[in-house]
Design a protein around this motif. Structure first.
Motif, mmCIF file in Angstrom:
data_model
loop_
_atom_site.group_PDB
_atom_site.id
_atom_site.type_symbol
_atom_site.label_atom_id
_atom_site.label_comp_id
_atom_site.label_asym_id
_atom_site.label_seq_id
_atom_site.Cartn_x
_atom_site.Cartn_y
_atom_site.Cartn_z
ATOM 1 N N ASN A 187 0.942 -1.143 -0.011
ATOM 2 C CA ASN A 187 -0.115 0.101 -0.194
ATOM 3 C C ASN A 187 1.058 1.295 -0.016
ATOM 4 O OD1 ASN A 187 -3.044 -0.995 0.552
ATOM 5 N ND2 ASN A 187 -1.704 -2.277 1.718
ATOM 6 N N GLN A 206 -0.143 7.332 0.032
ATOM 7 C CA GLN A 206 -1.652 6.838 0.334
ATOM 8 C C GLN A 206 -1.717 6.587 1.588
ATOM 9 O OE1 GLN A 206 -3.007 4.269 -2.746
ATOM 10 N NE2 GLN A 206 -2.292 5.734 -4.329
ATOM 11 N N HIS A 207 -0.733 5.888 2.294
ATOM 12 C CA HIS A 207 -0.810 5.218 3.632
ATOM 13 C C HIS A 207 0.179 5.300 4.271
ATOM 14 C CE1 HIS A 207 -4.963 3.504 3.059
ATOM 15 N NE2 HIS A 207 -4.504 3.008 2.145
ATOM 16 N N GLU A 267 0.746 5.862 7.647
ATOM 17 C CA GLU A 267 0.592 5.326 8.711
ATOM 18 C C GLU A 267 1.096 3.525 8.748
ATOM 19 O OE1 GLU A 267 -3.621 4.413 6.717
ATOM 20 O OE2 GLU A 267 -1.788 5.848 6.769
ATOM 21 N N TRP A 268 1.155 3.242 7.539
ATOM 22 C CA TRP A 268 1.773 1.862 7.341
ATOM 23 C C TRP A 268 2.907 1.696 6.958
ATOM 24 C CZ3 TRP A 268 -3.320 0.277 4.322
ATOM 25 C CH2 TRP A 268 -4.604 0.291 5.151
ATOM 26 N N ASN A 306 3.031 -4.769 5.350
ATOM 27 C CA ASN A 306 2.758 -3.908 4.262
ATOM 28 C C ASN A 306 4.129 -3.939 3.442
ATOM 29 O OD1 ASN A 306 1.248 -2.009 2.457
ATOM 30 N ND2 ASN A 306 2.497 -0.408 3.393
#
Length: 107
Positions: A54, A58-59, A61-62, A68
């Motif tokens: 991901n 876009q993410h 937080e990951w 991920n």
């Protein structure tokens, strides 16, 4: 922000951080320095890159979560992204569909 090699000269500052460099090394070690996409097809290829399944943009937080991140060889990593737009390709989106965030445990 686009990464180097995507037609722009800038690299996201995250990729220069100590936290990323340490996490990248742990993921490569976890995957035994082998490309996990090639492994799916019975091939053994050295991995040179750790890919955010991901995307970081876009993410964020990951960005440092192990589920991920996956080790890939350069050709497989290139096949995950459209190098003109920076968007995930069909192959990249298939990884997103296969790998989902863990669900929190119910109390």
């Amino acid at each position: 922000m686009q990464r180097e090699g995507w037609g722009l000269k800038t690299v996201h500052p995250f990729y220069r951080s100590t936290k990323w460099k340490q996490k990248r090394e742990r993921v490569l070690r976890r995957d035994e320095y082998r490309c996990q996409e090639c492994k799916r097809y019975g091939k053994s290829t050295a991995a040179a890159t750790v890919h955010h399944i991901n995307p970081l943009e876009q993410h964020p937080e990951w960005s440092l979560t192990s589920w991920n991140l996956v080790s890939l060889c350069n050709p497989c990593h290139d096949s995950m992204h459209d190098r003109v737009t920076g968007n995930l390709t069909e192959k990249g989106n298939r990884w997103v569909e296969r790998v989902t965030p863990p669900t929190p445990l119910a109390d």
